[in-house]
Each structure stands twice: as structure tokens, then as C-alpha cells.
Design a protein around this motif. Structure first.
Motif, PDB file in Angstrom:
ATOM      1  N   LYS A 122       0.830  -1.215   0.000  1.00 34.00           N
ATOM      2  CA  LYS A 122       0.000   0.000   0.000  1.00 34.00           C
ATOM      3  C   LYS A 122       0.860   1.258   0.000  1.00 34.00           C
ATOM      4  O   LYS A 122       0.632   2.189  -0.788  1.00 34.00           O
ATOM      5  CB  LYS A 122      -0.904   0.017   1.235  1.00 34.00           C
ATOM      6  N   SER A 123       1.841   1.290   0.881  1.00 32.02           N
ATOM      7  CA  SER A 123       2.672   2.493   1.018  1.00 32.02           C
ATOM      8  C   SER A 123       3.400   2.798  -0.276  1.00 32.02           C
ATOM      9  O   SER A 123       3.420   3.949  -0.745  1.00 32.02           O
ATOM     10  CB  SER A 123       3.673   2.302   2.162  1.00 32.02           C
ATOM     11  N   ASN A 124       3.999   1.791  -0.873  1.00 31.14           N
ATOM     12  CA  ASN A 124       4.759   2.031  -2.099  1.00 31.14           C
ATOM     13  C   ASN A 124       3.845   2.424  -3.258  1.00 31.14           C
ATOM     14  O   ASN A 124       4.189   3.303  -4.049  1.00 31.14           O
ATOM     15  CB  ASN A 124       5.578   0.788  -2.457  1.00 31.14           C
ATOM     16  N   ALA A 125       2.678   1.780  -3.354  1.00 28.89           N
ATOM     17  CA  ALA A 125       1.760   2.128  -4.444  1.00 28.89           C
ATOM     18  C   ALA A 125       1.291   3.581  -4.321  1.00 28.89           C
ATOM     19  O   ALA A 125       1.259   4.317  -5.315  1.00 28.89           O
ATOM     20  CB  ALA A 125       0.559   1.174  -4.430  1.00 28.89           C
ATOM     21  N   ILE A 126       0.943   4.008  -3.103  1.00 28.99           N
ATOM     22  CA  ILE A 126       0.447   5.375  -2.914  1.00 28.99           C
ATOM     23  C   ILE A 126       1.568   6.392  -3.109  1.00 28.99           C
ATOM     24  O   ILE A 126       1.390   7.423  -3.774  1.00 28.99           O
ATOM     25  CB  ILE A 126      -0.193   5.512  -1.520  1.00 28.99           C
ATOM     26  N   VAL A 127       2.740   6.117  -2.547  1.00 29.85           N
ATOM     27  CA  VAL A 127       3.853   7.069  -2.680  1.00 29.85           C
ATOM     28  C   VAL A 127       4.268   7.214  -4.138  1.00 29.85           C
ATOM     29  O   VAL A 127       4.497   8.333  -4.629  1.00 29.85           O
ATOM     30  CB  VAL A 127       5.047   6.611  -1.813  1.00 29.85           C
ATOM     31  N   ILE A 128       4.334   6.112  -4.873  1.00 28.48           N
ATOM     32  CA  ILE A 128       4.734   6.195  -6.285  1.00 28.48           C
ATOM     33  C   ILE A 128       3.678   6.944  -7.095  1.00 28.48           C
ATOM     34  O   ILE A 128       4.004   7.776  -7.952  1.00 28.48           O
ATOM     35  CB  ILE A 128       4.959   4.774  -6.842  1.00 28.48           C
ATOM     36  N   ALA A 129       2.392   6.682  -6.827  1.00 26.78           N
ATOM     37  CA  ALA A 129       1.331   7.383  -7.558  1.00 26.78           C
ATOM     38  C   ALA A 129       1.360   8.879  -7.266  1.00 26.78           C
ATOM     39  O   ALA A 129       1.222   9.708  -8.179  1.00 26.78           O
ATOM     40  CB  ALA A 129      -0.033   6.800  -7.175  1.00 26.78           C
TER      41      ALA A 129
END
Length: 251
Positions: A111-118
Motif C-alpha cells: 500500500k505504502s509504495n503504491a500510494i507514494v509512487i502514484a
């Protein structure tokens, strides 16, 4: 200071309307944040990476930011697997890691990586002043938009005051050490930075009133929807709805 390293570029993502990017990033992040199925989060991560590729950002600073985020998440891996009860899969000394704890730590990482990258692909590719004006156009309360714009502006002013006072201390022979005098000097420095910043902000506000400020900021960058913006927003909302549907349908 705020780093706008990604704000300016020639990629298709940079050219999108800031209002579209804010809307798409918000909807996508909300769905990802509440998702609990690993397959949904794998798909979300793939979408984020695709957005990042479309933004054509410099890989090194992006990886540096992701490293900072994942360094914090690494601490969660030290505690969550050993604090969530469930099926034991690993034992370290007298501490037992559970399968449920490992799965929860993995979900948080995805979740964290998906949101930060987006957000890096969509929000970091927009100058901060444009974000403030876009929030106002999206009918977010004016005070929040002003707060973002003023914070952005005054962080630089506070940094200038700090650099000036720090240079004055060094000219007077100050050399930092691990003693009480150094701690007192830095405490005085921080206090003076706050006082001078407050005084300067008052002067800036009075100057704005003298120039006719009536509570409204006008941007030189006019926002206008194009066919490309509409297609992008429709695509992102469709992907977001598909992720939400997958979260409901998948067992």
C-alpha cells in the motif's frame, strides 16, 4: 526546503491539468488504502509504476525517496510480525513471528509504495503554487489552499533567516561542540529564527494589504480541461473502480 525536483518537465503527465491529477491521485489512494487483498495491491502497484514511467522522472531521486519511505517501513517489519497473534512460522530467540503478522506487514508495504509512487508521479509533477490554486478550483476550503501556498513561500523565508543568522554566529567565532554553550546557542538561534520569521510575515501581510489583497489569489496559469485530461481522468477512475471491484469480488 520543499524540493520541486519533479515539478517541471515535458512528459504527458506534466502537461495534465492539476485538478485532474489531484482528483485521480486522491481516488486511487483512497481505494488502495482500504484494500486488503494482495492481488488488488499488486495491480495497484503496477498502475503506479506505469504512471511513474509516463511521467519520465529521473530514476535516482525517485529511488532515494522510496528508500526513505521503505526505511521507515522496515521498522514495521521488526515489530508487526511478532506482535500480531496467529500461526507461528518463525522463531527468533523467544519471539515468535506469525503468518498473519507477516501478511499484514506485506500489505502495508504494498500500500505504502503504491500510494507514494502514484503521488510522486501525479502530485510531485505539479508546482506547489498550481496545487494551491487547483485545490481552490476543486472547491476545497480557501483557507487550506492559502495555507499550502503561504507555507510553501515562508519555508524559503525561514530558511534564508536561518542561513543568515547561522552565518553571523560563525563570523563571531562560534564553533559547534557537544557542550552546554552550543545547545544554548542553537536554542537562541531557533528562537530568533521564529521571531524574525513572524516579524517578516507580518510585513509581508501588510505589504499585501497595501497592494489591494482582498483574500483572493490570482494565478497566471489558467486551468482549462482538454480532451487529453478528460480521457486520463476517465481512465484513472475506471482503473480505480476496477481495483475496488476486484477487492470485493476476489475471495
Amino acid at each position: 526546503m520543499l524540493d520541486e525536483h519533479f515539478a517541471y518537465g515535458t512528459s504527458p503527465v506534466h502537461a495534465l491539468d492539476p485538478r485532474v491529477k489531484i482528483t485521480a491521485a486522491t481516488a486511487f489512494s483512497v481505494v488502495v488504502a482500504v484494500s486488503q487483498h494482495p492481488h488488488t495491491l499488486y495491480a495497484a502497484l503496477a498502475v503506479s509504476v506505469a504512471l511513474l514511467a509516463a511521467a519520465r522522472l529521473d530514476a535516482r531521486p525517485v529511488l532515494r525517496r522510496l528508500l526513505g519511505v521503505n526505511a521507515f517501513i522496515a521498522f514495521l517489519w521488526l515489530f508487526i510480525p511478532f506482535s500480531v497473534p496467529g500461526e507461528a512460522v518463525l522463531s527468533v530467540w523467544k519471539l515468535v513471528a506469525s503468518r498473519e503478522g507477516l501478511e499484514l506487514a506485506g500489505l502495508i508495504t504494498l500500500k505504502s509504495n503504491a500510494i507514494v509512487i502514484a503521488f510522486t508521479a501525479l502530485i510531485a509533477t505539479t508546482p506547489v503554487p498550481d496545487l494551491g490554486h487547483a485545490l481552490r478550483k476543486l472547491h476545497v476550503p480557501d483557507k487550506l489552499g492559502w495555507l499550502l501556498i503561504f507555507t510553501y513561500r515562508h519555508i524559503f523565508l525561514i530558511a534564508q533567516e536561518y542561513q543568515r543568522l547561522n552565518a553571523a554566529m560563525k563570523v563571531r567565532g562560534f564553533r559547534p561542540r557537544t557542550d552546554l554553550h552550543t545547545y544554548r546557542s542553537y536554542a537562541s538561534l531557533i528562537g530568533m529564527v521564529l521571531v524574525r520569521s513572524w516579524d517578516r510575515s507580518e510585513r509581508v501581510y501588510q505589504a499585501m494589504l497595501c497592494r489591494g489583497f482582498n483574500g483572493t489569489f490570482h494565478s497566471l496559469n489558467g486551468f482549462a480541461h482538454s480532451t487529453r485530461d478528460i480521457l486520463f481522468l476517465a481512465s484513472m477512475l475506471a482503473v480505480t473502480c476496477a481495483l475496488a471491484a476486484g477487492e470485493i469480488i476476489l475471495p
